[in-house]
Design a protein around this motif. Structure first.
Motif, short mmCIF file in Angstrom:
data_model
loop_
_atom_site.label_atom_id
_atom_site.label_comp_id
_atom_site.label_asym_id
_atom_site.label_seq_id
_atom_site.Cartn_x
_atom_site.Cartn_y
_atom_site.Cartn_z
N GLU A 576 53.20 0.37 -2.86
CA GLU A 576 52.18 1.43 -2.99
C GLU A 576 51.77 1.63 -4.44
O GLU A 576 50.58 1.75 -4.75
CB GLU A 576 52.73 2.75 -2.41
CG GLU A 576 52.69 2.78 -0.89
CD GLU A 576 53.09 4.15 -0.34
OE1 GLU A 576 52.88 5.15 -1.04
OE2 GLU A 576 53.61 4.18 0.78
N SER A 577 52.75 1.67 -5.35
CA SER A 577 52.43 1.90 -6.77
C SER A 577 51.60 0.73 -7.32
O SER A 577 50.65 0.92 -8.09
CB SER A 577 53.72 2.07 -7.58
OG SER A 577 54.55 0.93 -7.41
N ALA A 578 51.94 -0.51 -6.88
CA ALA A 578 51.18 -1.68 -7.34
C ALA A 578 49.75 -1.63 -6.81
O ALA A 578 48.80 -1.97 -7.53
CB ALA A 578 51.87 -2.96 -6.85
N ALA A 579 49.58 -1.16 -5.56
CA ALA A 579 48.24 -1.06 -4.97
C ALA A 579 47.39 -0.06 -5.75
O ALA A 579 46.20 -0.31 -6.02
CB ALA A 579 48.35 -0.65 -3.50
N GLN A 583 43.97 -0.88 -7.81
CA GLN A 583 42.72 -0.18 -7.47
C GLN A 583 42.05 0.37 -8.73
O GLN A 583 40.85 0.17 -8.96
CB GLN A 583 43.06 0.95 -6.50
CG GLN A 583 41.86 1.71 -5.98
CD GLN A 583 42.31 2.84 -5.04
OE1 GLN A 583 43.37 2.76 -4.44
NE2 GLN A 583 41.51 3.87 -4.95
N ASN A 584 42.82 1.04 -9.60
CA ASN A 584 42.27 1.63 -10.83
C ASN A 584 41.72 0.55 -11.75
O ASN A 584 40.66 0.71 -12.36
CB ASN A 584 43.34 2.45 -11.56
CG ASN A 584 43.81 3.63 -10.72
OD1 ASN A 584 43.07 4.08 -9.84
ND2 ASN A 584 45.01 4.12 -10.96
N ASN A 585 42.46 -0.56 -11.87
CA ASN A 585 42.02 -1.64 -12.75
C ASN A 585 40.73 -2.28 -12.26
O ASN A 585 39.87 -2.63 -13.06
CB ASN A 585 43.12 -2.70 -12.88
CG ASN A 585 44.09 -2.38 -13.99
OD1 ASN A 585 43.81 -2.59 -15.16
ND2 ASN A 585 45.23 -1.81 -13.62
N ARG A 611 35.68 -9.86 -3.56
CA ARG A 611 36.44 -11.12 -3.46
C ARG A 611 37.39 -11.26 -4.65
O ARG A 611 38.49 -11.78 -4.50
CB ARG A 611 35.47 -12.30 -3.47
CG ARG A 611 34.92 -12.59 -2.08
CD ARG A 611 34.09 -13.84 -2.08
NE ARG A 611 33.55 -14.07 -0.74
CZ ARG A 611 32.43 -14.71 -0.50
NH1 ARG A 611 31.74 -15.20 -1.49
NH2 ARG A 611 32.00 -14.87 0.73
N GLN A 612 36.96 -10.80 -5.82
CA GLN A 612 37.82 -10.90 -7.00
C GLN A 612 39.00 -9.92 -6.90
O GLN A 612 40.09 -10.22 -7.37
CB GLN A 612 37.02 -10.62 -8.28
CG GLN A 612 36.27 -11.84 -8.81
CD GLN A 612 35.28 -12.42 -7.82
OE1 GLN A 612 34.52 -11.70 -7.19
NE2 GLN A 612 35.29 -13.74 -7.66
N LEU A 613 38.78 -8.77 -6.23
CA LEU A 613 39.90 -7.84 -5.98
C LEU A 613 40.93 -8.51 -5.06
O LEU A 613 42.14 -8.46 -5.32
CB LEU A 613 39.36 -6.56 -5.33
CG LEU A 613 40.40 -5.53 -4.86
CD1 LEU A 613 41.21 -5.01 -6.04
CD2 LEU A 613 39.74 -4.37 -4.14
#
Length: 732
Positions: A576-579, A583-585, A611-613
């Motif tokens: 969750e923290s990685a997601a 998202q913010n980046n 697609r890059q996300l």
């Protein structure tokens, strides 16, 4: 003899008999067959793996249609039986199937008796399928000495025919006396041997039956399903400069329609011969020439889902892999094993490692599939080891196909529809993307491909399928493959005076499908050139010394095994923290690109889209997979974002507009200044920099523009400074 063995029905002047043995020889053969039949029945009934565990008996009760026999079990039970099967399978396999059918009948009767309900005993054919752990032989080594023997080969299915009905018994009726007769057909692509005359004895006054009086009664004949496949050598087994060999396979009954083009198979079968229907029998000696094919009696598919399970790895290997993954610098160690002969390019090596391991493939509840394979594009100057990376990946990836853009067509990359010369029906042959299903396709000279051929792989790169609608065939083939492509800029070298769009010169539709895009430049720096030269000389000097040393090949093999294990065992997901971090980046990256487009007044060469996300998600999962972790952490996401920034983001911002902060008008002025400088200086001449600038300024050029032009020409090695910038020298 002209009608002999031409496909379906054969004729013989003699009364039909499978062998010409008479008297004692025939009775001895019958007794021998009876003994073998009893042994096969005993094996199916009594073979046990543990105390009171009878696998074949259980299998037969649960699935009465076919029985999978392990040759090693048969060898443990009776060493004579596998030898007989291998040397004379055509005689002993029917006995084995008869034994299985008889055992099934007795087992069903027994089960019915136990329950108190007497059912009709189930009769019917039981198909025997063989499996063996022995190594397959090369398709090239199959010769006349293997005819009628059991062989094991491996390859890729490139074509599959439609299902046909093959007669096992043909019912004949005499058109004169109306007497019926059943004639057995030979299995595989063989036909029935029909006697030339009727054996009816005419009564006085009755007309005798003529020659060839038989009419076939199709409705009363017995049939099984049959299909033919075309098996091609695995690409890694084809010697350089040779065309890949094909082998025709015949499969029947329960093996029919279990294989699609692109599947990797290991098959056991009887090496047989048949008369090709398109070969003319009128040629002298044509009657003696036969085409080989294999009648399959055992088949296992070797695709990702079922072949690379934990069973393929020994406990010692698994222990070693887990120990390696637990080390803190496992990621660094893996990257050091990627193309060790190539100096530098650390980020490219990390990207190639991510491509080899791949992310996690996901199936959503609504039926949508998200790819886990990572696509990488290396674009830049010649002599920067791009093709060497492709060759390394081809050798290291468990499944890999190498192709060059100029020599590849759309049909060669995806699939082609071909008409069979004998049956006149259309069938599909898979191309490079289909053959590499579950692996990697390496495409060199990607920029030299024709645009219409490049468009053909759009669907294969994102949806991972290839849709075909040609010649009445509408189907979808799998191409779950990663793409590693290498390309040069349009002018051959990366030109800092041009914008990113002019340098990359590929459509945004194809660029957005690449997860990572690296601009690989040949930077001229004295210190770096010296180190690279030293490294290359060492590689060349030590090449002969390592020929006898198997350490390098062992390391490659270890990496390949570790790759297989990680891809099979590990399917990471984001924490969750990685997601949240990701998202913010992503939002920040989109904002930066928007600001940049507003400032320069033109869109980025490489669009940053959803697609890059997804690309960063896949990279994070690949980094977690390298350490056999089932969760991708924030640390993995940060490394994935760093890789994405140094590759795709830098490529999107590359070019003169961003590098020197110029408008298009200024870029034109620099080009004009460059032209004037080239006119002023002859090849090999010296000229004072100050004097050159003064001359050009008198012509109306801006001094800062001239200085920038000189700097750019120096970067491209067209200008060299001597004696602390006082003199300019143009190289030849």
């Amino acid at each position: 003899m002209s009608g002999w063995d031409e496909g379906a029905v054969y004729y013989s002047d003699q009364a039909h008999s499978w062998d010409d043995r008479t008297g004692d020889a025939a009775s001895a053969a019958a007794a021998d067959n009876h003994t073998i039949l009893q042994k096969f029945k005993e094996f199916i009934r009594n073979f046990e793996t543990e105390k009171n565990v009878f696998p074949y008996r259980e299998s037969l009760v649960h699935n009465p249609k076919f029985l999978l026999i392990d040759m090693e079990d048969l060898d443990a039970f009776d060493a004579d039986l596998p030898a007989k099967l291998r040397s004379n399978p055509s005689d002993y396999l029917p006995l084995f199937e008869m034994a299985a059918a008889q055992v099934l009948v007795s087992l069903k009767t027994k089960v019915a008796g136990d329950t108190g309900v007497m059912e009709d005993p189930v009769t019917g054919d039981v198909q025997i399928l063989l499996s063996s752990k022995e190594d397959p032989v090369s398709m090239r080594s199959l010769g006349a000495q293997y005819i009628s023997k059991l062989v094991k080969i491996a390859g890729i299915t490139i074509a599959a025919s439609r299902t046909k009905a093959k007669a096992t018994y043909v019912t004949l009726i005499c058109k004169n006396c109306r007497k019926g007769k059943q004639v057995p057909c030979r299995p595989g692509l063989g036909g029935a041997i029909v006697p030339r005359s009727c054996d009816h004895v005419p009564q006085p006054g009755e007309e005798p039956c003529p020659l060839d009086p038989w009419l076939v009664v199709p409705d009363k004949s017995k049939y099984v399903d049959q299909q033919t496949l075309k098996l091609q050598e695995n690409p890694e087994d084809v010697p350089t400069g040779e065309l890949p060999r094909n082998m025709l396979l015949s499969i029947d009954r329960h093996l029919v329609q279990t294989v699609v083009p692109g599947s990797r198979l290991t098959i056991i079968g009887i090496y047989s011969i048949y008369q090709a229907s398109n070969s003319s029998a009128s040629h002298k000696g044509a009657v003696a020439v036969r085409q080989p094919y294999i009648r399959v009696v055992g088949m296992e598919q070797a695709n990702e889902a079922n072949s690379r399970g934990p069973a393929a790895f020994t406990p010692e290997e698994i222990e070693e892999f887990r120990k390696f993954a637990a080390e803190p610098d496992a990621y660094k160690n893996i990257c050091s094993k990627i193309a060790p002969s190539i100096f530098g390019h650390d980020d490219v090596k990390k990207a190639v490692a991510c491509l080899l391991f791949g992310g996690s493939r996901k199936n959503l509840p609504d039926g949508v599939k998200l790819r886990g394979d990572i696509n990488v594009l290396l674009l830049g100057d010649p002599s920067t080891a791009k093709s060497q990376f492709l060759k390394f990946v081809e050798k290291t990836a468990p499944i890999a196909v190498y192709t060059s853009g100029k020599g590849s067509s759309a049909a060669g990359l995806t699939a082609s529809v071909i008409r069979d010369t004998s049956s006149r029906e259309f069938y599909l042959e898979g191309g490079a993307m289909v053959l590499a299903d579950g692996g990697v396709v390496c495409i060199d000279e990607f920029d030299k491909m024709r645009p219409e051929d490049r468009v053909a792989i759009h669907e294969a790169m994102e949806q991972q399928t290839i849709s075909i609608a040609k010649a009445g065939i509408t189907t979808v083939l799998n191409s779950r493959t990663s793409v590693l492509a290498a390309a040069n800029p349009p002018s051959g070298r990366y030109d800092d005076l041009k914008t990113a769009q002019d340098n990359i010169d590929l459509q945004t539709t194809i660029l957005s499908r690449f997860d990572l895009i690296f601009i690989v430049k040949d930077i001229r720096m004295y210190s770096q050139d010296k180190i690279i030269a030293s490294h290359i000389i060492k590689v060349h000097a030590s090449a002969d010394a390592t020929v006898g040393d198997n350490r390098v090949s062992k390391e490659e093999n270890w990496l390949k095994r570790y790759l297989q294990y990680c891809r099979t065992e590990c399917h990471p997901r984001l924490s969750e923290s990685a997601a949240t971090l990701l998202q913010n980046n992503y939002v920040k990256i989109r904002q930066d690109m928007r600001h940049q487009s507003n400032e320069t007044g033109e869109a980025a060469a490489i669009p940053i889209t959803v697609r890059q996300l997804e690309a960063i998600v896949r990279l994070s999962e690949a980094l977690a997979k390298m350490k056999l972790s089932h969760i991708a952490t924030e640390e993995n996401v940060q490394e994935a974002i760093r890789l994405f920034t140094v590759s795709t983001m830098d490529a999107a911002k590359s070019g003169i507009n961003q590098q020197v902060n110029l408008t298009p008008d200024m870029a034109n002025e620099i080009k004009q200044a460059e032209t004037q400088i080239k006119r002023r200086i002859g090849i090999g001449n010296h000229l004072s920099e100050r004097r050159l600038i003064d001359d050009l300024c008198r012509m109306g050029l801006n001094e800062s523009i001239v200085r920038r032009a000189l700097i750019i020409m120096h970067q491209r090695d067209e200008v060299e400074y001597k004696r602390e910038r006082r003199v300019v020298f143009r190289k030849a």
